[in-house]
Design an enzyme around this catalytic site. Structure first.
Site, mmCIF file in Angstrom:
data_model
loop_
_atom_site.group_PDB
_atom_site.id
_atom_site.type_symbol
_atom_site.label_atom_id
_atom_site.label_comp_id
_atom_site.label_asym_id
_atom_site.label_seq_id
_atom_site.Cartn_x
_atom_site.Cartn_y
_atom_site.Cartn_z
ATOM 1 N N SER A 74 0.830 -1.202 0.000
ATOM 2 C CA SER A 74 0.000 0.000 0.000
ATOM 3 C C SER A 74 0.867 1.256 0.000
ATOM 4 O O SER A 74 1.726 1.416 -0.852
ATOM 5 C CB SER A 74 -0.975 -0.057 1.191
ATOM 6 O OG SER A 74 -1.988 0.907 1.051
ATOM 7 N N ASP A 112 -5.255 -4.019 -2.509
ATOM 8 C CA ASP A 112 -4.418 -3.781 -1.343
ATOM 9 C C ASP A 112 -4.420 -5.007 -0.422
ATOM 10 O O ASP A 112 -5.467 -5.572 -0.139
ATOM 11 C CB ASP A 112 -4.981 -2.554 -0.602
ATOM 12 C CG ASP A 112 -4.094 -2.046 0.505
ATOM 13 O OD1 ASP A 112 -3.702 -2.827 1.376
ATOM 14 O OD2 ASP A 112 -3.819 -0.823 0.525
#
Length: 334
Positions: free
Chosen positions: A33, A191
């Site tokens: 991320s 993610d």
């Protein structure tokens, strides 16, 4: 190893600043991320430019409002909360923007959608701040972690094995349902925050061929005061969701390396220095969307301070006496 956490990512910048100031240089970077984005900025620039580019990222991401230093606690919480709401309402010009139909897709007469916001601005920011030609020379190599949204499998892209592009970073940063998954090579990726927000096992699953120091910087902590409000409970829940996988991974690594030590006591040793952001009293449940000047500044400073404490513990610990040594920056609570 750099974890995810959206606006909390300024903590990564402060931690890296202390590491580089002390003369440490990464031989490998792993990110998830915002950790993947930070890792790309580090790997995709000359050593003397890395911190300046990370600072530029946060200077552009921050909301240019008052710094609100030294406010009383309740006022500071209100200040932080208002900035989170503002980010939800207006987005951040260099990171995300509203998409259509987005939230409107909940209405029965609107077409379906899979996300609320679009990461197209982040793609442009990455292209400005990251030299992909340099990044893909794999010095240091960068590994970016994602999850296949259809199978739940973890997917890793490594510049040592093939070239990385902005889409790989966007996939790692696309936490659902805020941002849309990204299709790469026929796989729909998002993610990894809900499953493996700090991918320690990617580096430490197998004993290293030679002694190795691994520095892990996490943006959610398991330690926090007892919550006394609904907002604090929501914030604490957020932390537990994103940080619990790390605890389980470390426990598994300790068991695995204990077995390796029995088989080969003289083998190479791994030291894991773990630095984690501990929520401050003024943080609110929407802290990952709080891009206020005061919060970004405080998180950067906290990362620098905590990394300094972690390196002090590393100095005090001396040589490891086993195959695996875990060093949290803060003494664990009993």
């Amino acid at each position: 190893m750099l974890g995810g956490g959206n606006a909390l990512g300024a903590y990564l910048g402060g931690a890296c600043e202390t590491l580089f100031d002390r003369g440490f240089a990464p031989s490998r970077i792993v990110g998830a991320s915002i950790g993947a984005v930070t890792g790309a900025i580090l790997a995709g620039n000359r050593p003397e430019e890395r911190l300046a580019k990370v600072r530029a990222f946060w200077d552009e991401a921050v909301m240019h409002t008052t710094r609100a230093s030294h406010l009383p606690l309740r006022l500071r919480q209100t200040y932080n909360g208002l900035h989170s709401v503002l980010a939800l309402a207006a987005g951040r010009p260099t990171i995300f923007r509203h998409r259509f139909p987005g939230l409107w897709s909940v209405l029965p007469w609107m077409p379906n959608d899979v996300a609320l916001y679009d990461l197209a601005p982040l793609r442009e920011t990455i292209l400005r701040l990251v030299n992909f030609e340099r990044l893909n020379r794999a010095d240091p190599p960068l590994a970016v972690c994602c999850v296949d949204i259809e199978t739940g499998e973890e997917v890793v892209f490594d510049s040592a094995r093939g070239p990385l592009a902005p889409e790989h970073l966007l996939a790692s940063a696309s936490i659902t349902p805020a941002f849309p998954p990204v299709e790469i090579d026929g796989r729909l990726l998002c993610d990894p925050g809900y499953t493996n927000n700090l991918p320690l096992d990617l580096v430490l699953a197998e004993p290293p061929p030679q002694d190795r120091l691994c520095v892990a910087v996490e943006l959610f902590g398991l330690r926090a005061p007892r919550p006394r409000s609904l907002d604090a409970v929501l914030e604490r829940t957020h932390d537990l969701v994103f940080a619990s996988a790390t605890r389980r991974t470390i426990a598994a690594l300790e068991r695995t390396y204990a077995l390796h030590a029995r088989l080969d006591p003289q083998g190479a040793r791994a030291t894991l220095l773990h630095v984690a952001y501990e929520t401050q009293a003024d943080e609110v449940a929407g802290k990952t969307l709080d891009f206020s000047p005061a919060s970004i500044r405080d998180r950067w400073a906290a990362g620098a301070r905590d990394m300094a404490q972690g390196l002090a513990r590393l100095d005090e610990a001396g040589p490891p006496d086993g195959r695996f040594r875990y060093l949290p920056a803060h003494t664990p609570s009993r």
